[in-house]
Design an enzyme around this catalytic site. Structure first.
Site, PDB file in Angstrom:
ATOM      1  N   SER A 212     -22.242   1.595 -30.038  1.00 16.12           N
ATOM      2  CA  SER A 212     -23.152   0.962 -29.071  1.00 16.12           C
ATOM      3  C   SER A 212     -22.544  -0.356 -28.633  1.00 16.12           C
ATOM      4  O   SER A 212     -22.150  -1.165 -29.471  1.00 16.12           O
ATOM      5  CB  SER A 212     -24.504   0.665 -29.712  1.00 16.12           C
ATOM      6  OG  SER A 212     -25.126   1.839 -30.140  1.00 16.12           O
TER       7      SER A 212
ATOM      8  N   GLU B 245     -22.839  -6.048 -28.812  1.00 14.31           N
ATOM      9  CA  GLU B 245     -22.853  -5.846 -30.264  1.00 14.31           C
ATOM     10  C   GLU B 245     -21.490  -6.162 -30.884  1.00 14.31           C
ATOM     11  O   GLU B 245     -21.427  -6.800 -31.942  1.00 14.31           O
ATOM     12  CB  GLU B 245     -23.266  -4.396 -30.546  1.00 14.31           C
ATOM     13  CG  GLU B 245     -23.767  -4.164 -31.938  1.00 14.31           C
ATOM     14  CD  GLU B 245     -23.957  -2.690 -32.249  1.00 14.31           C
ATOM     15  OE1 GLU B 245     -25.047  -2.182 -31.981  1.00 14.31           O
ATOM     16  OE2 GLU B 245     -23.027  -2.057 -32.762  1.00 14.31           O
TER      17      GLU B 245
ATOM     18  N   ARG C  81     -28.052  -5.694 -36.768  1.00 14.69           N
ATOM     19  CA  ARG C  81     -26.605  -5.732 -36.462  1.00 14.69           C
ATOM     20  C   ARG C  81     -26.026  -7.141 -36.620  1.00 14.69           C
ATOM     21  O   ARG C  81     -25.188  -7.577 -35.835  1.00 14.69           O
ATOM     22  CB  ARG C  81     -26.330  -5.250 -35.033  1.00 14.69           C
ATOM     23  CG  ARG C  81     -26.702  -3.816 -34.775  1.00 14.69           C
ATOM     24  CD  ARG C  81     -25.838  -2.852 -35.587  1.00 14.69           C
ATOM     25  NE  ARG C  81     -26.096  -1.478 -35.166  1.00 14.69           N
ATOM     26  CZ  ARG C  81     -27.117  -0.736 -35.578  1.00 14.69           C
ATOM     27  NH1 ARG C  81     -27.966  -1.229 -36.460  1.00 14.69           N
ATOM     28  NH2 ARG C  81     -27.284   0.493 -35.134  1.00 14.69           N
TER      29      ARG C  81
END
Ligand code: EPU
Length: 370
Positions: free
Chosen positions: A266, A366, A178
């Site tokens: 997320s 994130e 990510r």
């Protein structure tokens, strides 16, 4: 949208600078915030017009894609460049791969569906990820065993200082879990030189994907294996289209649709720990969900950790923890009374504290917090 705009005086690109633009429709959390100034980028000439404008050229800039991975904690002061370039094409094929190019403003899921329709599979495990093609690169999106970097060939981007177009390969994008070079602010050295980070410094124009001609299903993920068993199929009967529809079904069952319940996917990354740290946690919490990584480290399921701390389904102010997946924070406010970025971050910090106190682990958000 109620914003006023003015045409730039010193160029001929028809560039429109919109003022006080409501960003609520442009972020999937549905947070109400404004961009002081916003320019829609529909082609390279729009970026060049910004750089030619003495009022805009030196301003800090923020590149906005589908807004699916941001938390707005207030009005956005940097000049917002909203990426709206559209187009996708097959550039060619080798005996190993189809080379497909998509402009950065294309919707990611539409690209996945289109490549499958054309008979160029390989992106199907990443179906239904919200956002644009450009933003998918920034975030190195991934799901169900495949990450964007596994199918990436190269990209073209424009330098936001010089207007020069440059090409990056996967190594130059510095992809990680990510993460990519586009997620990091340029580091400024003691002598004023800028380091590798490209956030606000480059705008991705188009991305090329290498989709392998010898297609192999990527299975092995628990949810997919379960779905395969339910349909009574064996690996040789699996087609890309079937994986695509399974993934859509699995995601719809456990992730909120941002068009209905605001969210940014997320909210935390899955943390990585050493084998010793993991053994300690297992000794206290034998059910902790963990996955051994090729380098010997262990990845833990952040959703499980948050769930174990009792957060699933909880609401604080107008920010909530989704009842079917504790890793997803959601907007519990209505369209006229949406969650604020401050409320989201207050909830996020409370979750981080709980997880730290119980497991000694710091969860890292994130999304990009602005
Ligand atoms: N779990 C719980 N309780 C929860 C949530 C999860 O016990 O509330 C457990 C699940 O039962 C499962 C494990 O945790 O055993 C992992 O959950 P899941 O399979 O839903 O995946 P995840 O690790 O939470 C990651 C990605 C998702 C991606 C899925 C599938 C991250 C941060 N998230 O989620 O990506 O779709 O795997 O590959 O890596 C995103 O990045 O925005 C995203 C949605």
């Amino acid at each position: 949208m109620g914003s006023s705009g003015w045409k730039s005086q010193c160029d001929n690109s028809q560039m429109l600078v919109e003022k006080q633009v409501a960003l609520q429709p442009y972020n999937t959390f549905g947070i109400a915030a404004r961009a002081q100034e916003l320019v829609r980028i529909q082609g390279q000439q729009d970026v060049l017009a910004v750089l030619a404008d003495p009022n805009l050229r030196d301003k800090p800039k923020f590149v906005l894609g589908g807004g699916s991975n941001i938390v707005l904690t207030g009005d956005v002061k940097p000049l917002v460049l909203k990426v709206e370039m559209k187009g996708r094409r097959l550039l060619g094929q080798t005996d190993r791969a189809w080379l497909v190019e998509a402009d950065a403003g294309e919707n990611w899921h539409d690209l996945v569906a289109w490549t499958l329709e054309q008979g160029w599979p390989g992106l199907e495990n990443m179906a239904l990820i919200p956002g644009t093609v450009g933003a998918s690169v920034v975030q190195n999106v991934g799901a169900y065993g495949v990450e964007l970097q596994d199918r990436f060939d190269s990209l073209d981007a424009m330098d936001l200082q010089t207007g020069q177009v440059f090409t990056l390969d996967a190594a130059q994008c510095a992809f990680a879990y990510r993460d990519s070079v586009f997620k990091h602010a340029p580091a400024v050295g003691p002598d004023g030189t800028k380091g590798m980070g490209l956030a606000g410094r480059a705008l991705i124009l188009r991305v090329r994907f290498a989709l392998p001609r010898r297609w192999r299903a990527v299975l092995g993920y628990a949810d997919l294996e379960r779905r395969m068993a339910m349909d009574g199929l064996v690996a040789s009967q699996i087609t890309p289209e079937r994986i695509f529809s399974w993934i859509c079904e699995i995601r719809r069952a456990k992730l909120p649709d941002p068009a209905i319940i605001g969210n940014a996917g997320s909210f935390f990354k899955n943390p990585t720990v050493s084998a010793e740290q993991c053994a300690d946690i297992i000794a206290r919490d034998p059910k902790v969900v963990h996955y051994p990584m090729p380098d010997g480290s262990i990845k833990l399921a952040a959703g499980w950790l948050i769930d174990a701390c009792g957060w699933k389904g909880k609401t604080v102010g107008r920010a909530g923890v989704y009842e079917k997946q504790a890793l997803v924070l959601v907007n519990r406010g209505g369209p006229s009374d949406p969650v604020t970025g401050g409320e989201v971050m207050t909830l996020a910090r409370a979750i981080q504290t709980s997880v730290y106190e119980r497991f000694g682990l710091r969860l890292e958000p994130e999304p990009v917090v602005l």
